[in-house]
Design a protein around this motif. Sequence first.
Motif, mmCIF file in Angstrom:
data_model
loop_
_atom_site.group_PDB
_atom_site.id
_atom_site.type_symbol
_atom_site.label_atom_id
_atom_site.label_comp_id
_atom_site.label_asym_id
_atom_site.label_seq_id
_atom_site.Cartn_x
_atom_site.Cartn_y
_atom_site.Cartn_z
ATOM 1 N N LEU A 56 0.919 -1.164 -0.074
ATOM 2 C CA LEU A 56 -0.062 -0.003 -0.107
ATOM 3 C C LEU A 56 0.886 1.183 -0.037
ATOM 4 C CD1 LEU A 56 -2.888 -1.060 2.537
ATOM 5 C CD2 LEU A 56 -3.056 -0.720 -0.119
ATOM 6 N N ASN A 57 1.998 1.032 0.628
ATOM 7 C CA ASN A 57 2.890 2.251 0.538
ATOM 8 C C ASN A 57 3.528 2.499 -0.654
ATOM 9 O OD1 ASN A 57 3.567 3.663 3.803
ATOM 10 N ND2 ASN A 57 2.931 1.598 3.914
ATOM 11 N N ILE A 59 2.147 1.950 -3.505
ATOM 12 C CA ILE A 59 0.890 2.402 -4.304
ATOM 13 C C ILE A 59 0.821 3.964 -3.899
ATOM 14 C CG2 ILE A 59 -1.560 2.394 -4.690
ATOM 15 C CD1 ILE A 59 -1.501 -0.541 -4.162
ATOM 16 N N LEU A 60 0.949 4.257 -2.717
ATOM 17 C CA LEU A 60 0.866 5.753 -2.272
ATOM 18 C C LEU A 60 2.202 6.368 -2.466
ATOM 19 C CD1 LEU A 60 -0.801 5.151 0.992
ATOM 20 C CD2 LEU A 60 -1.959 5.922 -1.080
ATOM 21 N N LEU A 61 3.050 5.734 -3.325
ATOM 22 C CA LEU A 61 4.377 6.512 -3.597
ATOM 23 C C LEU A 61 5.042 6.894 -2.547
ATOM 24 C CD1 LEU A 61 2.973 8.471 -6.762
ATOM 25 C CD2 LEU A 61 3.897 6.161 -6.843
ATOM 26 N N ASN A 62 5.203 6.189 -1.411
ATOM 27 C CA ASN A 62 6.017 6.627 -0.325
ATOM 28 C C ASN A 62 7.614 6.137 -0.647
ATOM 29 O OD1 ASN A 62 7.274 6.897 1.849
ATOM 30 N ND2 ASN A 62 5.730 6.139 3.362
ATOM 31 N N TYR A 66 9.985 2.334 -0.995
ATOM 32 C CA TYR A 66 10.703 2.141 -2.206
ATOM 33 C C TYR A 66 12.146 1.844 -1.608
ATOM 34 C CZ TYR A 66 6.949 3.112 -5.546
ATOM 35 O OH TYR A 66 5.815 3.293 -6.426
ATOM 36 N N LEU A 229 0.172 7.162 -12.773
ATOM 37 C CA LEU A 229 0.683 6.531 -11.649
ATOM 38 C C LEU A 229 1.676 5.717 -12.159
ATOM 39 C CD1 LEU A 229 0.481 5.308 -8.998
ATOM 40 C CD2 LEU A 229 -1.090 3.490 -9.784
ATOM 41 N N SER A 233 5.482 6.196 -10.295
ATOM 42 C CA SER A 233 6.073 5.243 -9.504
ATOM 43 C C SER A 233 7.511 5.131 -10.343
ATOM 44 C CB SER A 233 5.286 3.997 -9.620
ATOM 45 O OG SER A 233 4.914 3.488 -11.012
ATOM 46 N N GLN A 236 9.747 7.686 -8.717
ATOM 47 C CA GLN A 236 10.020 7.344 -7.175
ATOM 48 C C GLN A 236 11.357 6.194 -7.247
ATOM 49 O OE1 GLN A 236 9.626 9.841 -5.497
ATOM 50 N NE2 GLN A 236 7.870 8.993 -3.848
#
Length: 273
Positions: A56-57, A59-62, A66, A229, A233, A236
């Motif tokens: 989930l993190n 997907i949220l681009l944290n 990564y 997205l 992604s 990132q």
Amino acid sequence: MRMGPPSPYFCIQCGHPAPQVYKTYANGNLVKLLPCKSCGELMDKYVEYDNIIIALNLILLNPMAYRHVLLNHAFEGFWKLGVVSLFVEAYCFWCSKKGVEHDDATDFYELEINFYTALLRTFFATVLFHAAVLGSCLLLPKTGGDENNVFGFGPRQTNSMKRGSNKRRSLPGNVSPSTSFPSSGNLQFSYLTVWKGLCLSGFAEMFKLVALIWSYANDYERIFLVECLFVLSNTQCYFVTTGISQVKSFFLIGTCYFLTKCVLRYYDQFITL
């Protein structure tokens, strides 16, 4: 966590290298996370997180998620995710063209050939995009630049630290010096790590399959959001594995993506479904 020969881990906050991010006690039944000697934060809090939370993190681009996956994790199935995303993208493209809108007179073998054609197109686009991104790394500064740590920010190093780092530079992801890029500032990274990031970013293609199931395959507004997205992604991952700024990462990834789309337009003029 990864296993194998000793290799440095990295703080997901500031990028400071360390031989380990946690210690185990009571025969491995008790785990204690270690603080970073540079910033004072926990080296890698995602060690105790469930895989669903980590996903989930992502997907949220944290960016910290990564860094955990690409630099501190032992997951080696990136190529499998890349293959799955390749088939998903090909299937969605095939359905949007011929797969779901055909009459009864359409030959089944013709549809099968069309799918293989779509798969070839997707494979060509993926190879072109990956080659463009990896080639763009040659544009990164080889010497000089900032004097920050592995992620390009944080406390500056002293002259004695720089002299020591010239003798032996650590490579993230346990890669050999033969596969490493020239350093950008004090950053050492590898083609393999960047490629893993590109494969990891393929999860964005899965949302096209969801759009297809919900009959939104031809809804270009929603497909555009999925493409955004995908670009973000990849940005990132590029930022995490190369250490350059997010703005420069976005510019390079966006340029590579735009060039790939332009080449595909010419490709579709010769091979169409």
